[in-house]
Design an enzyme around this catalytic site. Structure first.
Site, short mmCIF file in Angstrom:
data_model
loop_
_atom_site.label_atom_id
_atom_site.label_comp_id
_atom_site.label_asym_id
_atom_site.label_seq_id
_atom_site.Cartn_x
_atom_site.Cartn_y
_atom_site.Cartn_z
N ARG A 1 -22.18 11.99 10.69
CA ARG A 1 -22.53 11.32 9.43
C ARG A 1 -23.61 10.27 9.57
O ARG A 1 -24.59 10.26 8.83
CB ARG A 1 -21.28 10.69 8.85
CG ARG A 1 -20.31 11.72 8.40
CD ARG A 1 -19.05 11.11 7.92
NE ARG A 1 -18.19 12.18 7.42
CZ ARG A 1 -16.96 11.99 6.98
NH1 ARG A 1 -16.43 10.79 6.99
NH2 ARG A 1 -16.26 13.00 6.52
N HIS B 1 -18.99 4.70 2.24
CA HIS B 1 -17.88 5.63 2.16
C HIS B 1 -16.61 5.14 2.84
O HIS B 1 -15.51 5.27 2.33
CB HIS B 1 -18.32 6.94 2.81
CG HIS B 1 -17.26 7.98 2.88
ND1 HIS B 1 -16.60 8.41 1.75
CD2 HIS B 1 -16.73 8.67 3.91
CE1 HIS B 1 -15.71 9.34 2.10
NE2 HIS B 1 -15.77 9.50 3.40
N ALA C 1 -1.13 5.92 4.70
CA ALA C 1 -0.51 5.04 5.70
C ALA C 1 0.71 4.34 5.13
O ALA C 1 1.79 4.36 5.72
CB ALA C 1 -1.53 4.02 6.19
N GLY D 1 0.82 -1.19 0.00
CA GLY D 1 0.00 0.00 0.00
C GLY D 1 0.86 1.25 0.00
O GLY D 1 1.89 1.30 0.68
N SER E 1 -17.86 17.01 -0.56
CA SER E 1 -17.27 17.15 0.77
C SER E 1 -18.27 17.62 1.80
O SER E 1 -19.10 18.49 1.55
CB SER E 1 -16.10 18.13 0.75
OG SER E 1 -15.73 18.41 2.08
N LEU F 1 -7.53 10.70 7.54
CA LEU F 1 -6.22 11.16 7.07
C LEU F 1 -5.28 11.24 8.26
O LEU F 1 -4.12 10.82 8.22
CB LEU F 1 -6.35 12.52 6.39
CG LEU F 1 -7.27 12.55 5.17
CD1 LEU F 1 -7.33 13.95 4.58
CD2 LEU F 1 -6.81 11.56 4.12
N GLU G 1 -6.78 2.69 7.03
CA GLU G 1 -8.17 2.24 7.03
C GLU G 1 -8.25 0.72 7.11
O GLU G 1 -9.27 0.16 7.54
CB GLU G 1 -8.89 2.73 5.77
CG GLU G 1 -10.39 2.52 5.80
CD GLU G 1 -11.11 3.17 4.62
OE1 GLU G 1 -10.50 4.02 3.93
OE2 GLU G 1 -12.28 2.84 4.40
C1 LIG Z 1 -14.06 10.44 -1.59
C2 LIG Z 1 -13.43 10.33 -0.24
C3 LIG Z 1 -13.16 11.47 0.51
C4 LIG Z 1 -12.55 11.38 1.75
N1 LIG Z 1 -12.34 12.52 2.45
C5 LIG Z 1 -11.71 12.43 3.65
C6 LIG Z 1 -11.43 13.61 4.39
O1 LIG Z 1 -11.77 14.72 3.97
N2 LIG Z 1 -10.80 13.49 5.58
C7 LIG Z 1 -10.40 12.28 6.06
O2 LIG Z 1 -9.81 12.24 7.12
N3 LIG Z 1 -10.66 11.14 5.37
C8 LIG Z 1 -11.31 11.20 4.19
N4 LIG Z 1 -11.57 10.04 3.50
C9 LIG Z 1 -11.10 8.77 4.03
C10 LIG Z 1 -9.62 8.62 3.72
O3 LIG Z 1 -9.33 9.17 2.46
C11 LIG Z 1 -9.17 7.17 3.68
O4 LIG Z 1 -9.68 6.51 4.76
C12 LIG Z 1 -7.66 7.09 3.75
O5 LIG Z 1 -7.09 7.86 2.74
C13 LIG Z 1 -7.19 5.67 3.62
O6 LIG Z 1 -5.80 5.70 3.44
P1 LIG Z 1 -4.99 4.36 3.44
O7 LIG Z 1 -3.54 4.71 3.29
O8 LIG Z 1 -5.36 3.58 4.63
O9 LIG Z 1 -5.49 3.52 2.20
P2 LIG Z 1 -5.53 3.97 0.65
O10 LIG Z 1 -5.21 5.39 0.47
O11 LIG Z 1 -6.82 3.46 0.12
O12 LIG Z 1 -4.35 3.17 -0.02
C14 LIG Z 1 -4.48 1.80 -0.27
C15 LIG Z 1 -3.20 1.38 -0.93
O13 LIG Z 1 -3.09 0.00 -0.88
C16 LIG Z 1 -2.82 -0.50 -2.17
N5 LIG Z 1 -3.44 -1.81 -2.27
C17 LIG Z 1 -4.69 -2.15 -1.93
N6 LIG Z 1 -4.87 -3.48 -2.11
C18 LIG Z 1 -3.70 -3.96 -2.56
C19 LIG Z 1 -3.25 -5.26 -2.92
N7 LIG Z 1 -4.04 -6.33 -2.83
N8 LIG Z 1 -1.97 -5.39 -3.36
C20 LIG Z 1 -1.15 -4.32 -3.44
N9 LIG Z 1 -1.52 -3.09 -3.09
C21 LIG Z 1 -2.78 -2.92 -2.66
C22 LIG Z 1 -3.38 0.51 -3.13
O14 LIG Z 1 -2.65 0.42 -4.35
C23 LIG Z 1 -3.10 1.79 -2.39
O15 LIG Z 1 -1.77 2.20 -2.66
C24 LIG Z 1 -12.19 10.12 2.26
C25 LIG Z 1 -12.44 8.98 1.51
C26 LIG Z 1 -13.07 9.06 0.28
C27 LIG Z 1 -13.39 7.82 -0.48
#
Ligand SMILES: Cc1cc2nc3c(=O)[nH]c(=O)nc-3n(C[C@H](O)[C@H](O)[C@H](O)COP(=O)(O)OP(=O)(O)OC[C@H]3O[C@@H](n4cnc5c(N)ncnc54)[C@H](O)[C@@H]3O)c2cc1C
Ligand code: HEM
Ligand code: HEM
Ligand code: SF4
Ligand code: F3S
Ligand code: FES
Lengths: 259, 639, 215
Positions: free
Chosen positions: B332, B403, B46, B42, B286, B443, B427
């Site tokens: 929400r 969401h 994170a 990922g 948003s 975030l 997440e």
């Molecule tokens: C439209 C939208 C708006 C949002 N707005 C906000 C906000 O304003 N404030 C806030 O705090 N949160 C917000 N969120 C929530 C927040 O964006 C996410 O919860 C957060 O970014 C998740 O980050 P992450 O690093 O955990 O995962 P992600 O950013 O989803 O990254 C997942 C990573 O894992 C990789 N991956 C997944 N599966 C595999 C696999 N099997 N093999 C290899 N790689 C894989 C992907 O390629 C990606 O790089 C929003 C979410 C959405 C959908």
């Protein structure tokens, strides 16, 4: 509505590709362009054909994955819009629509409409960052940043790395992409210490990747889904010129030469 | 293998737990770090932040993502902002208040110690991002600007236009690219993790498929970090990116990692309503829009008049009516459910009448359209691009959409799952948001996990475990590779009559109806008996064209949907087990007379962590009891 | 310095600088040539004046030559670079912003290159001139342009020059990064004026000769 699509199909990087004709009917004006392709792909699959491969992920115009040349215009006819946010209401019943991949030596085709844009990542890796290892940062408010600078930096930082600027540029130049990052970091006080190094190394990497040079055709700006201004390119040119005549600029080069 | 959950929460007063723990953890000496390889799956907030930070510390890091560039991870799409208890606005915020709000907002189903640490770390995140050049919004004086967001009564949200996630991710991505250039990180984009590999019970590697060549390869490491995001796409239509999937954590679950609170999903109140059945995803508007927009529907059922033809006294501003003190800013889950109620009453708007108005007329007259354009310009444009309606003139139409998923792999205080060495960040883990996540907190959590938590706790794991060297030739890896190649062969062999998407759509609809905003024992049982049948049909009749030795997007989807078809079942089992309503989990059998969520703290003040028990066997439930010493258990009320 | 020349921006900056020098010359050259409308003596005195000090003249000539050579070499190299950057073209291209001038700048350049060579052999050395007289620059022009295809070639070249500068003069400020930020960066005032003045100014001479206005 009915449309005639002429889509570039290519099985692999090595294979020869060609434009293939597909007729699609009952296209709804509220569909996005990619949803129209989804529907086509569902049909192709049902008919036992191989669906059309295209890059996409967020479908919100922010990840920069989608990348289609639509009727000779990068990201299609709607200004300041990425392919995924283009809707079919921008087309008329009976239109013929050419769908091609980004074309550039630095963007080899992987399959159908999917190209390899890792060259853009390498340009960032060459210097498109501020060296700030996790931990040592001072309080976010110690260095005030004039609102105007912060806003201008944000304008440039909005780049989604889609590569439409390259696709649209008659010279296949990555100037707008590179300039937007140089401008974003160059406008901020935190970006100053590395500025000279950053400019030289990013531009040199851009050349190394085999992109063209900028003749100021201005196509990139029109194609850019974030409407980033070619003023950033002028700024990059100046910064590069300055950096090259400065001694520390020369040192960066020396460092590169020695390894 | 029977799991017991050791949360490993450090002793001492909550304010000191993290500091104390940092001191008590064992360290790996700088010289030795380069001998350890950490696999980070990922590249979102994170993953990218963890990979960059670990590499900066001197560990060898391999980072994987399925997009063509780490910069495209789904975090890029986050709009509204990121919280931090800086109290720059001097409006009474503090680490303790952010902690308090998050625990309460999560409806008392999160771990106090983790949440407190999160609030503490929030301060450093902003500083780190500013140092990286994240262009946060600023005041004329040059200081950082804040806004109040998603049900918070203080202005603690930092933002970069409507593109906060993008800017934060680019900051982490740039740090990552820097370490790639320095050789500290080997980046493998367009590669999907399909198996987790255990050796002697420790997570020692992963098997990935190169999405371009189809090559299946093993990668060996001393520790694995899963930062693979959420699984809201189980609903097919969600605000998540098309590629977001549960595959990584699901395969880990099947290797023994406990899955916590799978049914805790967040439905976001302000999304653009569905337009047609070709719809491929839902677009979030948003939440910050609720600061100035007023939510309403017609008082009269089936009132088909155009918005401006409906006089004030025939409008029902239902959020303001039901929740006077929070009004349009109600959290929400509450706002979403309220919207569902009024549309179920047949008072919805738009063709599908699956929508409610978000009206800016009043704000525009109050502030002038320029101020509004300044605040929400790009969101308004986005809305118009999609719907062909101009929100400056006609009210937006919005409706709730799947969401975010609060559930995820269970992790201890060190963010390590029940599999030694397998850490889970962002997440993908269940950690900090309980039964409902507050706006702008994901975030914050993603970056806290990546920059500050795993970056420290992994060292402790490596320093305290003597790990035998392994190599990808080992039987464990060979076996895992075979599993992968076999299942791809199987997909391609079925050659049935239905597309992958058609199954995904069917599952999504079912989950939305039975395990969405409101859940009932009866509905969940129906789902539990439908899902296996869909799954069976999928494996009998799905059509996956092409081959496995090339870029094959249908094959990628098939793998993900197959996992969703199993996860969905666990979600329903969890939802059925949790006979209470809390946060995003609303059981119709458990509500107050006036329709609010009714918790049952005696029986359910616990984390439900499910352990895989093998094909066809019901999963085993483990409970982590939750104690609330600093935030007194109260019925959440936003009236 | 070498590394700078090697880079695409470096070459482009060289083009810009040499371009400015060339523009400067052409402007001065136009003013000189327009003396033709003040009668033979005016021009010939001016020409004589130029020749009065051969040292300076040669210095200028060498400077110009160097500029032109650098300009052309950079132009050719960049053109190759850009061609190589897109080996496979599009089936469809719909320009959105680029001007005819920008898209033809290379062809225009080629025309100018040919023109300058011809021009030197024509009115400086007289090699290609029917009745050349070193002392009578005025007469050389009259006689030269009385040949219709020569005049025509000049007119074509001047059109090329105008287009070349319509894009070039605007672009130069951006290549050097001295152009101010603009809301509509594609707008150009100075370039338009200069291009038109030079185009019409130069063209006036062959036209006038053909029309028999000067004889
Ligand atoms: C439209 C939208 C708006 C949002 N707005 C906000 C906000 O304003 N404030 C806030 O705090 N949160 C917000 N969120 C929530 C927040 O964006 C996410 O919860 C957060 O970014 C998740 O980050 P992450 O690093 O955990 O995962 P992600 O950013 O989803 O990254 C997942 C990573 O894992 C990789 N991956 C997944 N599966 C595999 C696999 N099997 N093999 C290899 N790689 C894989 C992907 O390629 C990606 O790089 C929003 C979410 C959405 C959908
Ligand atoms: C002699 C033959 C010439 C050739 C082959 C030539 C070619 C070119 C080319 C290809 C460019 C575009 C460079 C790029 O953007 O990649 C250019 C730009 C330019 N040329 Fe010429 N040119 C010639 C003569 C002239 C003359 C005579 C003048 C001036 C009177 C001139 C002035 C300019 C200017 C000002 C530019 C703009 C440079 C920039 O964009 O920074 N050129 N020329
Ligand atoms: C109708 C247009 C033009 C006319 C009538 C004209 C006329 C002349 C004449 C009469 C001379 C010889 C002067 C002398 O020997 O004393 C000359 C020289 C020259 N002209 Fe032109 N010219 C024209 C356009 C141009 C243009 C467009 C260029 C450049 C692109 C140019 C470049 C030169 C050069 C380089 C010389 C040589 C100067 C020298 O003696 O060193 N001319 N021109
Ligand atoms: S500059 Fe614009 S067109 Fe180019 S990559 Fe960035 S967003 Fe895309
Ligand atoms: S289109 Fe190309 S030439 Fe320059 S201005 Fe844009 S990069
Ligand atoms: S799919 Fe993400 S920008 Fe188009």
């Amino acid at each position: 509505m009915k449309l005639t699509l002429r889509i570039w199909r290519q099985d692999s990087p090595a294979a020869a590709g060609r434009l293939v004709r597909y007729d699609v009917d009952d296209v709804s004006p509220d569909m996005s362009f990619l949803e129209m392709l989804d529907v086509l792909n569902e049909r192709l699959t049902a008919e036992g054909q191989v669906p059309v491969a295209f890059d996409h992920d967020c479908r919100e115009g922010i990840c920069g994955a989608c990348s289609l040349m639509i009727n000779g215009v990068a990201h299609g006819p709607m200004r300041g819009t990425a392919t995924c946010q283009l809707h079919m209401r921008s087309f008329r019943d009976g239109d013929t629509v050419f769908v091609e991949p980004w074309r550039a030596r630095a963007f080899p085709v992987i399959r159908d409409l999917v190209v390899d844009r890792s060259a853009l990542d390498r340009i960032i890796a060459a210097g498109g960052y501020i060296t700030a290892p996790t931990g040592g940062a001072q309080d976010g408010n110690t260095v005030p940043i004039p609102k105007q600078d912060a806003d201008d930096a944000m304008d440039a930082a909005a780049c989604i790395g889609c590569g439409a600027c390259v696709a649209a540029c008659p010279n296949a130049s990555a100037s707008l992409f590179t300039a937007s990052k140089i401008t974003h970091l160059g406008l901020l006080p935190q970006g100053q210490p590395e500025h000279v190094r950053r400019v030289i190394r990013m531009v040199d990497q851009m050349d190394l990747e085999g992109f063209g040079n900028c003749t100021f055709h201005g196509e990139c700006q029109e194609a850019c889904p974030k409407l980033i201004s070619i003023d950033t390119i002028a700024r990059m040119n100046r910064d590069y010129l300055r950096a090259s005549v400065r001694r520390d600029g020369a040192r960066v080069r020396g460092a590169e030469a020695t390894g | 293998m029977s799991t017991e959950l050791r949360a490993g929460i450090p002793a001492g007063p909550i304010e000191q737990k993290w500091d104390r723990h940092r001191f008590e953890m064992k360290l790996v000496s700088p010289a030795n770090r380069r001998r350890y390889t950490v696999l980070v799956v990922g590249s979102g907030l994170a993953g990218a932040s963890a990979a960059a930070t670990l590499a900066e510390q001197g560990y060898r890091v391999k980072c994987f993502c399925f997009q063509d560039s780490p910069r495209r991870a789904h975090s890029i799409a986050a709009q509204g902002g990121i919280n931090a208890a800086k109290n720059y606005q001097n409006d009474g915020d503090s680490v303790h208040r952010l902690f308090y709000d998050t625990v309460k907002g999560g409806d008392f189903r999160a771990r106090e110690a983790n949440v407190y640490r999160l609030s503490q770390l929030s301060l450093g995140i902003i500083d780190q991002c500013v140092a990286q050049g994240v262009p946060f919004a600023r005041e004329y004086g040059g200081l950082l600007a804040n806004r109040s967001f998603g049900g918070a009564q203080v202005a603690r949200t930092f933002y970069a236009r409507g593109q906060t996630g993008q800017q934060l991710l680019l900051g982490a991505y740039q740090a990552l690219e820097r370490m790639i250039a320095l050789g500290g990180v080997e980046m493998l984009p367009r590669s999907e993790m399909l198996e987790l590999v255990l050796v002697d019970g420790h997570a020692r590697g992963i098997v990935v498929r190169d999405l371009v060549t189809g090559a299946v390869t093993s990668h060996v490491g001393d520790a694995v970090v899963l930062a693979t995001g959420g699984y809201a796409n189980v609903f097919y239509l969600s605000t998540n990116a098309k590629g977001s999937n549960t595959t990584a954590i699901w395969r880990a679950y099947k290797k023994g990692a406990a899955f916590a609170n799978p049914c805790f999903t967040q439905i976001h109140p302000t999304c653009i309503p569905v337009a047609g059945e070709y719809q491929s995803k839902l677009t979030l508007m948003s939440e910050s829009l609720r600061n100035d927009g007023r939510v309403w529907v017609p008082r009269r059922k089936g009132d088909r008049r155009r918005a401006k033809e409906i006089p004030e006294d025939e409008r029902d501003y239902f959020l303001e009516r039901k929740y006077p003190s929070f009004g349009n800013l109600a959290p929400r889950d509450i706002a979403s459910r309220a919207a569902k109620e009024v549309t179920d009453e047949g008072r919805g708007v738009g063709e599908s009448s699956r929508g409610v108005y978000l009206d800016f007329a009043e704000a525009i007259t109050r502030l002038g359209s320029d101020r509004i354009r300044e605040r929400y310009g790009n969101l308004f444009e986005m809305y118009e691009r999609i719907t062909d309606e101009n929100p400056y003139q006609v009210p937006m139409r919005i409706f709730p959409a799947a969401h975010y998923t609060m559930g995820g792999l269970w992790v201890d205080y060190n963010l390590m799952s029940t599999i030694p060495g397998l850490h889970v960040a962002g997440e993908a883990n269940f950690s900090d948001h309980g039964a409902n996540r507050l706006g702008a907190s994901a975030l914050m959590q993603g970056l806290a996990d990546g920059y500050f938590v795993v970056a420290n706790t992994i060292g402790h794991y490596l320093a305290t475990n003597r790990l035998a060297p392994v190599d990808p030739g080992q039987p464990e890896f060979r076996a895992a590779e075979t599993v992968v190649t076999e299942s791809t062969k199987r997909f391609l062999g079925i050659a049935g009559s239905r597309t992958v998407d058609s199954f995904h759509r069917e599952l999504g609809l079912l989950m939305w109806d039975k395990c969405g905003m409101a859940r009932s024992a009866e509905g969940l049982r129906q789902a539990l008996e439908r899902i296996p049948r869909i799954r069976e049909e999928f494996w009998r009749d799905v059509n996956v064209p092409g081959s496995d030795a090339e870029l094959n997007q249908a094959l990628e989807k098939a793998g993900r949907v197959a996992d969703y078809l199993e996860l969905a079942e666990l979600m329903c089992i969890d939802a059925l087990h949790r006979e209470e309503s809390c946060g995003g989990h609303f059981r119709v059998e458990h509500q107050t007379p006036d329709g609010e969520a009714l918790r049952d703290d005696e029986r359910f003040a616990h984390v439900a962590a499910w352990e895989y028990a093998g094909e066809g066997r019901p999963p085993v439930l483990h409970k982590e009891p939750l104690a609330f010493e600093y935030v007194p258990l109260t019925q959440r009320s936003y009236k | 310095m070498f590394a700078f020349w090697r880079s695409s921006i470096g070459k482009k900056v060289v083009m810009a600088v040499t371009g400015i020098i060339l523009v400067g010359f052409v402007v001065g050259h136009l003013l000189g040539n327009l003396l033709i409308f003040r009668g033979p003596d005016a021009v010939n005195q001016y020409a004589a004046l130029l020749r009065a000090n051969m040292g300076i003249l040669w210095a200028v000539r060498i400077g110009l030559l160097a500029a032109a050579v650098l300009h052309v070499v950079a132009a050719v190299q960049l053109t190759w670079l850009d061609r190589a950057a897109r080996p496979v073209g599009y089936a469809r291209v719909r320009p959105q912003a680029s001007t005819f001038a920008s898209r033809t700048i290379r062809w225009g350049g080629l025309v100018l290159a040919l023109f300058v060579v011809f021009h030197l052999l024509h009115l400086t050395t007289g090699t290609l001139h029917p009745a050349f007289d070193h002392t009578d620059v005025y007469g050389n022009m009259i006689a030269g342009f009385s040949v219709w295809w020569v005049a025509l070639f000049y007119l074509v070249a001047m059109l090329a020059l105008g287009l070349h500068l319509y894009h070039g003069v605007w672009s130069v400020g951006r290549t050097l990064g001295v152009a101010p930020r603009a809301d509509r960066p594609l707008k150009r005032r100075l370039a338009t004026v200069l291009a038109i003045v030079l185009w019409l100014g130069f063209s006036a001479i062959p036209v006038a000769v053909l029309a028999g206005m000067v004889r």
